[in-house]
Design an enzyme around this catalytic site. Sequence first.
Site: not given
Length: 281
Positions: A54-55
């Site tokens: 992520t992100t």
Amino acid sequence: MEANPRSTGRLPAAFLTPGSSSFMDFLSEHQPEILPGNRQLPPTQGVIEAPHGTTIVAVTFPGGVVLAGDRRATMGNVIAQRDIEKVFPADEYSAVGIAGTAGLAVEMVKLFQLELEHFEKVEGAQLSLEGKANRLSTMIRSNLAMAMQGLAVVPLFAGFDVDRGKGRIFSYDVTGGRSEEHNFAATGSGSVFARGAMKKFFHDGLTEAEATMLVVQALYDAADDDSATGGPDVARRIYPIVTVITEDGFRRLDEDESSEIARSILERRLEQPDGPRAALL
């Protein structure tokens, strides 16, 4: 389709048989067991622990779209990798940012790249951006069985639509459901915080430079509140991957460009550690 040491050098008949322009259809017919979604996983008592990425964030601007991602991969509460790459070119005018199970996501991106290249070679033309988004949706849907065991892949797809002359962003859920996002989008564990930052600073007249600054700012804000998102690491010289897609095609910012943006944000935060609103209070 395996190599034959006694072969005369000719390609197997499977490669010479007319068929679909989809590389996934070709594999499904001739060697389905190597497709990621067809693999059989051993029975497990719980969720499989694997590195997750992520992100990912994206923002449009007049003339194109910017797609960026942080560099951290986590496995539970452990940092599995500090410099993972999560943003990849899909073809000349599109890119994919991966969130979810890192190994499967990277494999899916490579298959997606082959899918687009195969179509172009067979048909003699590129898929439309809408068509590319649909093909990626099919791949994600084929991974549903693994997603149910905790090995989900949820990418963000962005590209320049040569027919409409603008940048577009597509997000997905674990079932392959596709949605077109307008102006900006984020996915991954830090997406809530990143989206809040982009919502606050986005405006219709963004320049390319402002858009690249905005995505790095959003990733910084996400890293400030989400432990699974890695912020700019000046000591190790690890900075977010930032890519720009315009009518001129895909371009990845080099380390000097991305580090300059990251350093300018860090310097501003040293002056205002609680964000720009602190100066107004």
